[in-house]
Scaffold this motif. Structure first.
Motif, PDB file in Angstrom:
ATOM      1  N   THR A 124      -6.766   6.095  -2.306  1.00 28.75           N
ATOM      2  CA  THR A 124      -5.766   5.908  -3.351  1.00 28.75           C
ATOM      3  C   THR A 124      -4.770   7.052  -3.363  1.00 28.75           C
ATOM      4  N   SER A 125      -3.607   6.775  -3.908  1.00 30.05           N
ATOM      5  CA  SER A 125      -2.548   7.769  -4.080  1.00 30.05           C
ATOM      6  C   SER A 125      -2.113   7.788  -5.532  1.00 30.05           C
ATOM      7  N   TRP A 126      -1.575   8.929  -5.981  1.00 29.94           N
ATOM      8  CA  TRP A 126      -1.098   8.997  -7.362  1.00 29.94           C
ATOM      9  C   TRP A 126       0.114   9.903  -7.467  1.00 29.94           C
ATOM     10  N   ILE A 127       0.857   9.714  -8.549  1.00 25.43           N
ATOM     11  CA  ILE A 127       2.064  10.500  -8.786  1.00 25.43           C
ATOM     12  C   ILE A 127       2.223  10.748 -10.277  1.00 25.43           C
ATOM     13  N   ILE A 128       2.740  11.910 -10.593  1.00 27.07           N
ATOM     14  CA  ILE A 128       3.172  12.251 -11.951  1.00 27.07           C
ATOM     15  C   ILE A 128       4.618  12.708 -11.833  1.00 27.07           C
ATOM     16  N   ALA A 129       5.504  12.007 -12.507  1.00 34.85           N
ATOM     17  CA  ALA A 129       6.930  12.305 -12.441  1.00 34.85           C
ATOM     18  C   ALA A 129       7.496  12.383 -13.856  1.00 34.85           C
ATOM     19  N   ARG A 130       8.437  13.282 -14.041  1.00 33.02           N
ATOM     20  CA  ARG A 130       9.057  13.488 -15.360  1.00 33.02           C
ATOM     21  C   ARG A 130      10.519  13.068 -15.305  1.00 33.02           C
ATOM     22  N   LYS A 131      10.954  12.350 -16.328  1.00 34.05           N
ATOM     23  CA  LYS A 131      12.344  11.919 -16.387  1.00 34.05           C
ATOM     24  C   LYS A 131      13.221  13.097 -16.803  1.00 34.05           C
ATOM     25  N   THR A 132      14.197  13.421 -15.970  1.00 41.54           N
ATOM     26  CA  THR A 132      15.092  14.543 -16.260  1.00 41.54           C
ATOM     27  C   THR A 132      16.523  14.104 -16.537  1.00 41.54           C
ATOM     28  N   THR A 133      16.941  12.991 -15.925  1.00 45.83           N
ATOM     29  CA  THR A 133      18.293  12.467 -16.146  1.00 45.83           C
ATOM     30  C   THR A 133      18.217  10.950 -16.257  1.00 45.83           C
ATOM     31  N   GLU A 134      19.307  10.343 -16.691  1.00 42.04           N
ATOM     32  CA  GLU A 134      19.339   8.896 -16.815  1.00 42.04           C
ATOM     33  C   GLU A 134      19.486   8.242 -15.445  1.00 42.04           C
ATOM     34  N   PRO A 135      18.843   7.096 -15.230  1.00 43.21           N
ATOM     35  CA  PRO A 135      19.010   6.385 -13.954  1.00 43.21           C
ATOM     36  C   PRO A 135      20.399   5.783 -13.855  1.00 43.21           C
ATOM     37  N   PRO A 136      20.790   5.348 -12.660  1.00 39.20           N
ATOM     38  CA  PRO A 136      22.101   4.703 -12.516  1.00 39.20           C
ATOM     39  C   PRO A 136      22.242   3.519 -13.469  1.00 39.20           C
ATOM     40  N   ALA A 137      23.460   3.317 -13.943  1.00 40.89           N
ATOM     41  CA  ALA A 137      23.705   2.230 -14.887  1.00 40.89           C
ATOM     42  C   ALA A 137      23.466   0.867 -14.249  1.00 40.89           C
TER      43      ALA A 137
ATOM     44  N   ARG B  43       0.867  -1.170   0.000  1.00 39.82           N
ATOM     45  CA  ARG B  43       0.000   0.000   0.000  1.00 39.82           C
ATOM     46  C   ARG B  43       0.911   1.230   0.000  1.00 39.82           C
ATOM     47  N   MET B  44       0.532   2.257  -0.748  1.00 36.97           N
ATOM     48  CA  MET B  44       1.446   3.370  -0.990  1.00 36.97           C
ATOM     49  C   MET B  44       0.763   4.713  -0.763  1.00 36.97           C
ATOM     50  N   SER B  45       1.368   5.519   0.068  1.00 35.24           N
ATOM     51  CA  SER B  45       0.924   6.891   0.257  1.00 35.24           C
ATOM     52  C   SER B  45       1.548   7.761  -0.835  1.00 35.24           C
ATOM     53  N   PRO B  46       1.077   9.002  -1.011  1.00 34.28           N
ATOM     54  CA  PRO B  46       1.750   9.892  -1.960  1.00 34.28           C
ATOM     55  C   PRO B  46       3.236  10.046  -1.655  1.00 34.28           C
ATOM     56  N   ASP B  47       3.589  10.130  -0.373  1.00 35.06           N
ATOM     57  CA  ASP B  47       5.001  10.245  -0.020  1.00 35.06           C
ATOM     58  C   ASP B  47       5.763   8.963  -0.343  1.00 35.06           C
ATOM     59  N   GLY B  48       5.079   7.815  -0.218  1.00 32.11           N
ATOM     60  CA  GLY B  48       5.722   6.564  -0.594  1.00 32.11           C
ATOM     61  C   GLY B  48       6.010   6.505  -2.077  1.00 32.11           C
ATOM     62  N   LEU B  49       5.080   6.997  -2.900  1.00 31.78           N
ATOM     63  CA  LEU B  49       5.311   7.037  -4.341  1.00 31.78           C
ATOM     64  C   LEU B  49       6.475   7.965  -4.681  1.00 31.78           C
ATOM     65  N   ARG B  50       6.613   9.042  -3.914  1.00 29.19           N
ATOM     66  CA  ARG B  50       7.764   9.936  -4.123  1.00 29.19           C
ATOM     67  C   ARG B  50       9.090   9.206  -3.885  1.00 29.19           C
ATOM     68  N   GLN B  51       9.081   8.286  -2.917  1.00 30.92           N
ATOM     69  CA  GLN B  51      10.296   7.530  -2.644  1.00 30.92           C
ATOM     70  C   GLN B  51      10.618   6.541  -3.757  1.00 30.92           C
ATOM     71  N   LEU B  52       9.600   6.086  -4.474  1.00 31.32           N
ATOM     72  CA  LEU B  52       9.840   5.185  -5.599  1.00 31.32           C
ATOM     73  C   LEU B  52      10.347   5.946  -6.819  1.00 31.32           C
ATOM     74  N   PHE B  53       9.633   7.005  -7.185  1.00 33.42           N
ATOM     75  CA  PHE B  53       9.989   7.769  -8.387  1.00 33.42           C
ATOM     76  C   PHE B  53      10.824   8.978  -7.962  1.00 33.42           C
ATOM     77  N   THR B  54      11.998   8.650  -7.484  1.00 31.12           N
ATOM     78  CA  THR B  54      12.863   9.589  -6.798  1.00 31.12           C
ATOM     79  C   THR B  54      13.857  10.241  -7.754  1.00 31.12           C
ATOM     80  N   PRO B  55      14.374  11.420  -7.407  1.00 37.88           N
ATOM     81  CA  PRO B  55      15.440  12.014  -8.220  1.00 37.88           C
ATOM     82  C   PRO B  55      16.660  11.104  -8.367  1.00 37.88           C
ATOM     83  N   MET B  56      16.866  10.192  -7.424  1.00 38.80           N
ATOM     84  CA  MET B  56      18.007   9.283  -7.527  1.00 38.80           C
ATOM     85  C   MET B  56      17.871   8.344  -8.731  1.00 38.80           C
ATOM     86  N   LEU B  57      16.632   8.175  -9.224  1.00 46.17           N
ATOM     87  CA  LEU B  57      16.412   7.383 -10.435  1.00 46.17           C
ATOM     88  C   LEU B  57      16.272   8.268 -11.667  1.00 46.17           C
ATOM     89  N   GLY B  58      16.452   9.568 -11.480  1.00 41.82           N
ATOM     90  CA  GLY B  58      16.375  10.469 -12.622  1.00 41.82           C
ATOM     91  C   GLY B  58      15.041  11.135 -12.802  1.00 41.82           C
TER      92      GLY B  58
END
Length: 270
Positions: free
Chosen positions: A229-242, A173-188
């Motif tokens: 329910t929770s939702w997220i919209i995230a945009r890819k800005t950089t490449e994820p780690p190799a 189960r995912m909160s909005p903050d949990g989704l932020r942790q998934l689609f994180t800047p660390m993944l681009g």
């Protein structure tokens, strides 16, 4: 009180405390309930927020040209498939699922979406009520980053307070903050917007308790409010780690993904 299973009218002033005494078998229960002027439970005033459909529509319009990878979209009705594809006008939509069926163009494990669909192969990756069913959603988030072109969008919504379903593959189960942790800047990713929707009330079911039952304090819980329910919209800005290290390929986790029940789709009666 109607949401607790009964209703009562007690003449008297507001802003008092009501004492309820109850007995069931050998167990007596005493409960103090406030009776304020406002309805209970108190619903936060900021729960309305933005509508997921409006936010998703704007992101679809803003995304660069390219196709859509729609994940976990196997359905029981062709009408549902058409309705989904209409959300992405003038775009090729590739339906992806672990099992073949209506709406599925590519049978694949979304943990390894990049291997099945190709690097930088989509402008949008979308899922609705998928992430709770995958064994390792962090791997799915990385795969989404890999298949997106620069500037591409990830659009996902998932349950936060929702009944168990599609067992045995109902994991998260995912909160909005949990989704932020998934689609994180660390993944681009750059998180454009998150939100929640569908107000629900939750209460503890008053099953029989024994006097020494450690669950007894749960009876003192009041009915509480949550978003469903929770939702997220995230945009890819950089490449994820190799390289992202997590034991998956060739492990039991890979077989776990295919355990999602083939008949685990609710078909509406209308």
């Amino acid at each position: 009180m109607a949401t607790a299973g009964f209703s009562a009218y007690l003449p008297g002033p507001p802003d008092v405390e009501l004492e309820f005494l109850g007995e069931t078998g050998h167990l007596a229960v005493r409960c103090i309930v406030p009776a304020p002027r406002h309805p209970l439970p108190v619903v936060p005033t900021d729960t309305e927020g933005r509508d997921w459909r409006d936010a998703a529509r704007e992101a679809i319009e803003a995304a660069p040209p390219g196709r859509v990878l729609a994940l976990g979209v196997r359905t029981g009705r062709a009408e549902d498939d058409r309705s989904l594809r209409e959300k992405f006008p003038n775009r090729e939509v590739i339906g992806v699922d672990i099992h073949p069926g209506i709406g599925v163009d590519l049978v694949a494990d979304v943990h390894e979406l990049d291997l099945a669909a190709g690097v930088a192969s989509a402008a949008i990756v979308y899922s609705g009520s998928l992430l709770e069913h995958v064994a390792a959603p962090w791997l799915v988030a990385r795969a989404c980053a890999t298949v997106l072109v620069p500037g591409g969008y990830a659009l996902h919504h998932a349950p936060w307070a929702w009944p168990t379903h599609a067992r045995p593959n109902d994991f998260w189960r995912m909160s909005p903050d949990g989704l932020r942790q998934l689609f994180t800047p660390m993944l681009g990713f750059e998180v454009v917007e998150t939100g929640s929707s569908v107000d629900v009330r939750m209460q503890v079911e008053p099953h029989p308790f024994s006097p020494d039952d450690p669950r007894l304090p749960l009876l003192a819980f009041s009915t509480t409010h949550s978003a469903a329910t929770s939702w997220i919209i995230a945009r890819k800005t950089t490449e994820p780690p190799a390289v992202t290290e997590w034991p998956y390929t060739g492990t039991e986790v890979a077989a776990l993904a295919a355990r999602y029940p083939v008949d685990g789709i609710a078909v509406s009666s209308d």
